[in-house]
Design an enzyme around this catalytic site. Structure first.
Site, PDB file in Angstrom:
ATOM      1  N   CYS A   1       0.733  -9.808  19.417  1.00 22.80           N
ATOM      2  CA  CYS A   1      -0.041  -9.020  18.615  1.00 22.80           C
ATOM      3  C   CYS A   1       0.493  -9.632  17.286  1.00 22.80           C
ATOM      4  O   CYS A   1       1.673  -9.578  16.787  1.00 22.80           O
ATOM      5  CB  CYS A   1       0.090  -7.512  18.484  1.00 22.80           C
TER       6      CYS A   1
ATOM      7  N   LYS B   1      -8.275  -1.845   5.943  1.00 18.47           N
ATOM      8  CA  LYS B   1      -9.131  -2.685   5.210  1.00 18.47           C
ATOM      9  C   LYS B   1     -10.498  -2.673   5.473  1.00 18.47           C
ATOM     10  O   LYS B   1     -11.378  -2.430   4.715  1.00 18.47           O
ATOM     11  CB  LYS B   1      -8.833  -4.188   5.167  1.00 18.47           C
TER      12      LYS B   1
ATOM     13  N   HIS C   1      -2.417  -2.149  15.509  1.00 17.16           N
ATOM     14  CA  HIS C   1      -3.464  -2.922  15.128  1.00 17.16           C
ATOM     15  C   HIS C   1      -4.674  -3.100  16.079  1.00 17.16           C
ATOM     16  O   HIS C   1      -4.943  -4.223  16.504  1.00 17.16           O
ATOM     17  CB  HIS C   1      -2.822  -4.272  14.792  1.00 17.16           C
TER      18      HIS C   1
ATOM     19  N   LYS D   1      -6.945   6.203  10.169  1.00 17.08           N
ATOM     20  CA  LYS D   1      -5.969   5.106   9.946  1.00 17.08           C
ATOM     21  C   LYS D   1      -6.208   4.445   8.705  1.00 17.08           C
ATOM     22  O   LYS D   1      -7.372   4.132   8.531  1.00 17.08           O
ATOM     23  CB  LYS D   1      -5.982   4.516  11.100  1.00 17.08           C
TER      24      LYS D   1
ATOM     25  N   CYS E   1       1.833  -7.046  14.749  1.00 13.78           N
ATOM     26  CA  CYS E   1       3.352  -6.477  14.966  1.00 13.78           C
ATOM     27  C   CYS E   1       4.416  -7.757  14.996  1.00 13.78           C
ATOM     28  O   CYS E   1       5.359  -7.586  14.934  1.00 13.78           O
ATOM     29  CB  CYS E   1       3.400  -5.916  16.314  1.00 13.78           C
TER      30      CYS E   1
ATOM     31  N   CYS F   1      -3.750  -3.503  20.476  1.00  9.33           N
ATOM     32  CA  CYS F   1      -2.697  -2.769  20.079  1.00  9.33           C
ATOM     33  C   CYS F   1      -2.517  -1.385  19.556  1.00  9.33           C
ATOM     34  O   CYS F   1      -3.567  -1.250  18.835  1.00  9.33           O
ATOM     35  CB  CYS F   1      -1.901  -3.893  18.962  1.00  9.33           C
TER      36      CYS F   1
ATOM     37  N   HIS G   1       4.041   1.751   2.421  1.00 13.03           N
ATOM     38  CA  HIS G   1       5.257   0.956   1.946  1.00 13.03           C
ATOM     39  C   HIS G   1       5.872   1.900   0.837  1.00 13.03           C
ATOM     40  O   HIS G   1       6.892   1.979   0.781  1.00 13.03           O
ATOM     41  CB  HIS G   1       4.857  -0.461   1.382  1.00 13.03           C
TER      42      HIS G   1
ATOM     43  N   HIS H   1       1.005  -1.192   0.136  1.00 12.53           N
ATOM     44  CA  HIS H   1       0.058  -0.021  -0.058  1.00 12.53           C
ATOM     45  C   HIS H   1       0.680   1.172  -0.167  1.00 12.53           C
ATOM     46  O   HIS H   1       2.071   1.340   0.016  1.00 12.53           O
ATOM     47  CB  HIS H   1      -1.088  -0.031   1.062  1.00 12.53           C
TER      48      HIS H   1
HETATM   49  N1  MSP Z   1       8.596  -6.819   8.169  1.00  8.81           N
HETATM   50  C1  MSP Z   1       8.356  -5.773   9.031  1.00  8.81           C
HETATM   51  C2  MSP Z   1       9.816  -5.137   8.903  1.00  8.81           C
HETATM   52  C3  MSP Z   1      11.189  -5.799   9.221  1.00  8.81           C
HETATM   53  S1  MSP Z   1      12.523  -5.007   8.685  1.00  8.81           S
HETATM   54  C4  MSP Z   1      13.590  -5.573   9.437  1.00  8.81           C
HETATM   55  C5  MSP Z   1       7.160  -4.735   8.810  1.00  8.81           C
HETATM   56  N2  MSP Z   1       6.636  -4.849   7.778  1.00  8.81           N
HETATM   57  S2  MSP Z   1       5.471  -3.974   7.271  1.00  8.81           S
HETATM   58  O1  MSP Z   1       4.965  -4.552   5.724  1.00  8.81           O
HETATM   59  O2  MSP Z   1       4.682  -3.936   8.328  1.00  8.81           O
HETATM   60  O3  MSP Z   1       5.899  -2.645   7.005  1.00  8.81           O
HETATM   61  C6  MSP Z   1       6.014  -1.475   8.190  1.00  8.81           C
HETATM   62  C7  MSP Z   1       6.779  -0.168   7.385  1.00  8.81           C
HETATM   63  O4  MSP Z   1       5.628   0.153   6.271  1.00  8.81           O
HETATM   64  C8  MSP Z   1       6.959   0.932   8.225  1.00  8.81           C
HETATM   65  O5  MSP Z   1       7.692   0.936   9.116  1.00  8.81           O
HETATM   66  C9  MSP Z   1       6.619   2.080   7.129  1.00  8.81           C
HETATM   67  O6  MSP Z   1       7.915   2.106   6.657  1.00  8.81           O
HETATM   68  C10 MSP Z   1       5.876   1.589   6.167  1.00  8.81           C
HETATM   69  N3  MSP Z   1       4.397   1.892   6.675  1.00  8.81           N
HETATM   70  C11 MSP Z   1       3.352   1.257   6.689  1.00  8.81           C
HETATM   71  N4  MSP Z   1       2.175   2.017   6.831  1.00  8.81           N
HETATM   72  C12 MSP Z   1       2.728   3.305   6.895  1.00  8.81           C
HETATM   73  C13 MSP Z   1       2.066   4.564   7.198  1.00  8.81           C
HETATM   74  N5  MSP Z   1       0.698   4.548   7.175  1.00  8.81           N
HETATM   75  N6  MSP Z   1       2.650   5.524   7.234  1.00  8.81           N
HETATM   76  C14 MSP Z   1       3.745   5.662   6.919  1.00  8.81           C
HETATM   77  N7  MSP Z   1       4.701   4.505   6.555  1.00  8.81           N
HETATM   78  C15 MSP Z   1       4.045   3.536   6.653  1.00  8.81           C
HETATM   79  O7  MSP Z   1       7.242  -4.092   9.848  1.00  8.81           O
END
Ligand code: MSP
Length: 473
Positions: free
Chosen positions: A132, A301, A152, A298, A135, A149, A25, A22
């Protein structure tokens, strides 16, 4: 950010493959791409290593795969391809796409943990807590609000008791604090560093590094009944990537780990402790940006407000999507995005801003039968250098747009259409030098636009092009 050191190694988090990418990312990955492109221009391509990838093990991924009747590996293959596809559409210039199911990584992880085990930094103990699955961690008290959480709220917490292997995190926390104090390892923005420092000083517990009830993971080498905790497996990707791909060892330690604040704790303390335990140098900078909401809510889905970056690329193209995300809020703070605001911003900053400026100057050149002798500049402006050095790509891009606005105003004041031919030619030379300067500055941010501007103005006979950012109604 040091320009002197020869190598630059930048990473994004590796994203879970429980669902498709999304816009959150995309945000982190675009920012990492900006840093990588910027450094390549300063240091040369061979001295930069940009790593991204996917985090494929753990109960969350296994659960999602099951709900789609696929094996975890099949599901991971599908979703990691989705990531690769969108990164291509967003012009993400990664050097390596890392997957934690790569057998070479599995070997690195096993060897690494075996070494820690042999050194006596790992022990077995019982653990009870609220887990969780969103996380993929046991939650500390301060991350539980209303029995849920903070990140979440719709994922029920599961009470779990397990016999796991623990890493002696506590033994390394003062060494990590020392590194922070020396600033050989920095956590940015500074408020985040303060948060981490006070959390460590407040007392921490050792951390579990294995799971007994999760089969989708890397088996522990000394006890195959347990798998490596997904976070430890994932953090080690940054190290593995310098081991398993040829000629990457020179990039250790990482120059910049980018992420959002949700996963700072693992990156800021657990990761460094794991490294110190094996006598490895620590990353230089960890930057945790904010979290953004969509129209004040936030992204979720359940609410149906998750923005697919592919939709943005289809609507606006890759450069405009990059621009809208980079410039929409301040890097490091929380923010809000909205599709409505994106459209307004597209029209005002891209169609009317840079698009109009380029068309205006090109038209003046075309109608005055002008011969261009300008030479492309390949340098960054002092403003871009300054802000990138401060880890502020959002401010850097703003400074470029300020120049664009000033430039437009100056053309209005100059009234070049009233000048006699010789004076007009001198004026046009200076305009083209400026617009090529803007193109050079734009390269890390809007690579296609930068190329397009260079193509238009880096030739002898300049012609007015089709609009580079057509207006959206
Ligand atoms: N797999 C772990 C990371 C392991 S790294 C060794 C993880 N993955 S995740 O798919 O949940 O990605 C989290 C990251 O996605 C956040 O730290 C950020 O970089 C990005 N983001 C996800 N949602 C976001 C927002 N709503 N806003 C900004 N960044 C966001 O955690």
């Amino acid at each position: 950010m040091s320009k002197k050191s020869a190598n630059f190694y930048v990473t994004t988090p590796i994203y879970y493959v429980n669902d498709k990418p999304h816009v959150g990312h995309a945000y982190t990955t675009i920012m990492a791409d900006v840093f990588a492109r910027y450094q390549r221009k300063l240091k040369g391509k061979e001295n930069v290593f940009f790593l991204t990838g996917t985090d494929e093990h753990g109960s969350k991924v296994a659960k999602s795969a099951k709900s789609r009747n696929l094996s975890p590996q099949e599901f991971a293959d599908v979703i990691s391809d989705e990531y690769k596809k969108i990164w291509k559409h967003l012009d993400i210039s990664y050097d390596e796409f890392f997957r934690t199911t790569d057998p070479r990584h599995e070997t690195v992880v096993q060897d690494y943990l075996q070494q820690l085990y042999d050194k006596g930094f790992i022990y077995k103990a019982k653990y009870k807590g609220l887990y969780c699955i969103g996380c993929e961690k046991f939650l500390p008290f301060d991350e539980i609000i209303n029995n849920a959480c903070v990140y979440h709220p719709n994922t029920p917490l599961v009470e779990q008791e397990e016999e796991n292997y623990f890493f002696k995190l506590k033994d390394f926390s003062s060494a990590v604090l020392d590194e922070i104090k020396k600033q050989s390892y920095k956590i940015l923005p500074i408020e985040r560093e303060n948060e981490i420092v006070s959390k460590i000083k407040g007392g921490i517990n050792d951390v579990s590094i294995s799971r007994s009830g999760v089969s989708w993971g890397i088996p522990l080498p000394w006890d195959k009944s347990q798998t490596v905790y997904v976070w430890v497996d994932a953090l080690l990707n940054y190290y593995s990537a310098t081991k398993i791909y040829p000629d990457r060892e020179k990039f250790w330690p990482p120059s910049l780990h980018l992420m959002a604040k949700d996963i700072l704790w693992f990156h800021a303390l657990v990761w460094e402790s794991l490294l110190l335990a094996n006598k490895l140098n620590l990353p230089k900078v960890i930057f945790a940006h904010g979290f953004f909401t969509v129209d004040g809510q936030k992204m979720s889905k359940t609410l149906g407000n998750v923005i697919d970056p592919e939709t943005l690329v289809n609507e606006y193209g890759s450069d405009a999507t990059r621009y809208l995300l980079i410039s929409s809020f301040s890097f490091g703070n929380d923010g809000d995005i909205s599709l409505e605001k994106f459209k307004e911003k597209y029209n005002s900053d891209l169609a009317n801003g840079i698009g109009n400026l380029v068309a205006r100057i090109a038209k003046l050149c075309e109608t005055s039968d002008f011969d261009n002798t300008n030479i492309l500049t390949n340098e960054f402006s002092s403003e871009v250098l300054k802000f990138m050095d401060q880890y502020r790509p959002d401010e850097a891009i703003k400074s470029i747009w300020k120049r664009i606005a000033d430039f437009d105003r100056i053309i209005g004041e100059d009234k070049p259409w009233q000048l006699e031919p010789d004076k007009l030619k001198t004026k046009l030379h200076s305009y083209i030098a400026s617009v090529l300067g803007i193109a050079s500055d734009l390269e890390p941010f809007l690579p296609k636009t930068s190329d397009a501007i260079i193509k238009i103005f880096n030739q002898n006979k300049i012609r007015k092009p089709d609009s580079i950012f057509p207006r959206k109604s």
